[in-house]
Write an enzyme that holds these catalytic residues in place. Structure first.
Site, PDB file in Angstrom:
ATOM      1  N   LYS A  36      -6.830 -10.091 -13.781  1.00  0.00           N
ATOM      2  CA  LYS A  36      -6.942  -8.876 -14.604  1.00  0.00           C
ATOM      3  C   LYS A  36      -5.770  -7.907 -14.469  1.00  0.00           C
ATOM      4  O   LYS A  36      -5.433  -7.217 -15.428  1.00  0.00           O
ATOM      5  CB  LYS A  36      -8.260  -8.163 -14.302  1.00  0.00           C
ATOM      6  CG  LYS A  36      -8.355  -7.611 -12.893  1.00  0.00           C
ATOM      7  CD  LYS A  36      -9.789  -7.203 -12.574  1.00  0.00           C
ATOM      8  CE  LYS A  36      -9.866  -6.644 -11.170  1.00  0.00           C
ATOM      9  NZ  LYS A  36     -11.230  -6.561 -10.667  1.00  0.00           N
ATOM     10  N   ARG A 131     -21.918  -0.584  -6.618  1.00  0.00           N
ATOM     11  CA  ARG A 131     -21.388  -0.835  -7.945  1.00  0.00           C
ATOM     12  C   ARG A 131     -22.394  -1.770  -8.606  1.00  0.00           C
ATOM     13  O   ARG A 131     -23.555  -1.391  -8.747  1.00  0.00           O
ATOM     14  CB  ARG A 131     -19.943  -1.366  -7.884  1.00  0.00           C
ATOM     15  CG  ARG A 131     -19.193  -1.083  -9.185  1.00  0.00           C
ATOM     16  CD  ARG A 131     -17.749  -1.561  -9.147  1.00  0.00           C
ATOM     17  NE  ARG A 131     -17.647  -3.020  -9.191  1.00  0.00           N
ATOM     18  CZ  ARG A 131     -16.493  -3.683  -9.161  1.00  0.00           C
ATOM     19  NH1 ARG A 131     -15.341  -3.022  -9.071  1.00  0.00           N
ATOM     20  NH2 ARG A 131     -16.471  -4.999  -9.219  1.00  0.00           N
TER      21      ARG A 131
HETATM   22  C1  LIG Z   1     -11.194  -7.095  -9.507  1.00  0.00           C
HETATM   23  C2  LIG Z   1     -12.274  -7.902  -8.948  1.00  0.00           C
HETATM   24  C3  LIG Z   1     -11.994  -8.845  -7.934  1.00  0.00           C
HETATM   25  C4  LIG Z   1     -10.625  -9.024  -7.326  1.00  0.00           C
HETATM   26  O1  LIG Z   1     -10.382  -8.004  -6.399  1.00  0.00           O
HETATM   27  P1  LIG Z   1      -9.054  -7.967  -5.511  1.00  0.00           P
HETATM   28  O2  LIG Z   1      -9.298  -6.877  -4.539  1.00  0.00           O
HETATM   29  O3  LIG Z   1      -7.933  -7.699  -6.448  1.00  0.00           O
HETATM   30  O4  LIG Z   1      -8.937  -9.282  -4.851  1.00  0.00           O
HETATM   31  C5  LIG Z   1     -13.044  -9.619  -7.477  1.00  0.00           C
HETATM   32  N1  LIG Z   1     -14.287  -9.473  -7.970  1.00  0.00           N
HETATM   33  C6  LIG Z   1     -14.598  -8.579  -8.921  1.00  0.00           C
HETATM   34  C7  LIG Z   1     -15.991  -8.494  -9.415  1.00  0.00           C
HETATM   35  C8  LIG Z   1     -13.606  -7.766  -9.440  1.00  0.00           C
HETATM   36  O5  LIG Z   1     -13.908  -6.878 -10.401  1.00  0.00           O
END
Ligand SMILES: *Cc1c(COP(=O)(O)O)cnc(C)c1O
Length: 388
Positions: A36, A131
């Protein structure tokens, strides 16, 4: 080449990915590469896939669609609860989605039936970060209803910590996730393929002395891209922390007083700037601003310090290094600065790798020079060690 731009070193992304894939592989945990931050950039996704991730995950369906339409054929997971208004797109593009609402899972079932497809869901549990996710006591009910839905397969369960409240993944909450997986398997006589333990914030836990229990997948973005873990933003040994750099261009240099004069009120961003008087300083402006970066998330080269930033201007004190107008300045970025830069239409993205000049080096609306010099990369052999 046009500035500002993000330069992404795909060799370093590959190195970081394969290092993490093998560290976690030793613990029977697979890696879902999270795309993302770069809006589903296909080249970054391909670099991750070439280095052993078992699929890609993204929070935005548009990013998954972008990767699909560029021909990427891998397991794709939507890692944010789908919007009700997008269930059709979700079943068309994502193999798996993370879910937290039964009404949405039912809508996915109806959409999948209509499309004559099957869609897999991971049900998310809340373990304290506040969350997404069902409360643990509601998981059995959610699983029961999901198992009854046509064209839906229960892929597994998952959780997400650290992002919202900074709750640290540890033996306690990860143990709870494992126990929940066992309990659901026993109660329903099923086997969960995926127990997804979290994000880069889980690395200190997983590389520590604990056993991972039933957890067999982590979703990694920041650690792959920036080489650090997000709990204390410590670099992970053996990983590159400079795979991504931001380049900006100097548009003004003047000797100016270090203190503003005249009556002061709020700035463009609310706060009033308070400056110590240290005489005149060589003040430079770089053509990038709040619209493109989080100024507090930039790492500055030696001799340059941040004075302030408005929408389009980054003002620095260049006392420690001579600058010229037109000169390019290279910054490092934290996750927050990276996210904003990658999302700004004014920041070009350039990828490089040593194999070949990349024919698709540019993928933003901004035209950049594709003729990128290819640096011979000298990968250091670093000892792989645990995170403290
Ligand atoms: C963005 C996201 C991740 C990745 O997180 P990082 O800290 O960049 O590794 C994993 N799981 C969810 C649900 C996310 O939204």
């Amino acid at each position: 080449m046009s500035a500002p731009r993000l330069e992404i070193d795909l060799d370093k992304i590959r190195h970081n990915t394969s290092t993490l894939v093998s560290l976690l592989g030793e613990r029977n945990i697979s890696v879902t590469g999270v795309t993302k931050a770069f809006l589903g950039c296909p080249e970054v996704a391909r670099a991750m896939l070439a280095s052993g991730v078992t699929g890609v995950g993204d929070s935005r369906i548009e990013n998954l669609q972008r990767m699909r339409s560029s021909g990427i054929d891998t397991r794709m997971t939507l890692i944010r609860s789908p919007m009700m208004s997008q269930v059709g797109e979700v079943v068309a593009t994502a193999d798996i989605s993370f879910n937290t609402e039964l009404s949405v899972i039912k809508a996915l079932s109806a959409a999948a039936k209509k499309a004559k497809r099957s869609h897999r869901v991971v049900i998310m549990v809340e373990l304290g970060d506040l969350r997404e996710g069902f409360m643990p006591e509601d998981m059995a009910g959610a699983v029961r209803e999901t198992l009854d839905l046509p064209n839906i397969q229960l892929e597994g369960i998952g959780t997400n910590l650290a992002c919202q409240s900074g709750v640290v993944p540890d033996a306690q909450n990860m143990g709870e996730l494992s126990a929940l997986a066992h309990a659901l398997e026993d109660e329903f006589g099923i086997k969960l393929n995926t127990v997804s333990g979290g994000n880069s914030g889980n690395l200190p836990w997983v590389l520590g002395d604990d056993t991972p229990g039933r957890i067999n997948d982590l979703r990694l973005g920041e650690s792959i891209l920036l080489g650090c873990e997000p709990l204390h933003r410590q670099p992970i040994e053996g990983l590159y922390t400079d795979a991504i750099q931001l380049i900006g261009e100097v548009i003004e240099i003047k000797n100016k007083p270090s203190r503003p004069w005249g009556k002061q009120a709020e700035t463009a961003f609310g706060k009033q700037s308070i400056a110590n008087d240290c005489g005149h300083i060589p003040q430079a402006i770089i053509a990038i601003g709040q619209q493109d970066i989080d100024p507090s998330g930039l790492g500055f080269p030696d001799g340059i310090t941040l004075r302030g930033a408005s929408s389009d201007h980054l003002v620095v004190n260049a006392a420690g290094t001579p600058l010229t107008v037109g000169q390019e300045i290279t910054f490092s970025l934290n996750y927050s600065a990276l996210l904003r830069a990658a999302t700004s239409p004014f920041v070009a993205m350039v990828t490089r790798c040593k194999e070949a000049k990349n024919p698709n080096a540019s993928f933003t609306p901004i035209i950049v020079d594709l003729d990128i010099a290819v640096d011979p990369l000298d990968l250091p052999v670093l000892p792989l060690a645990r995170i403290a």
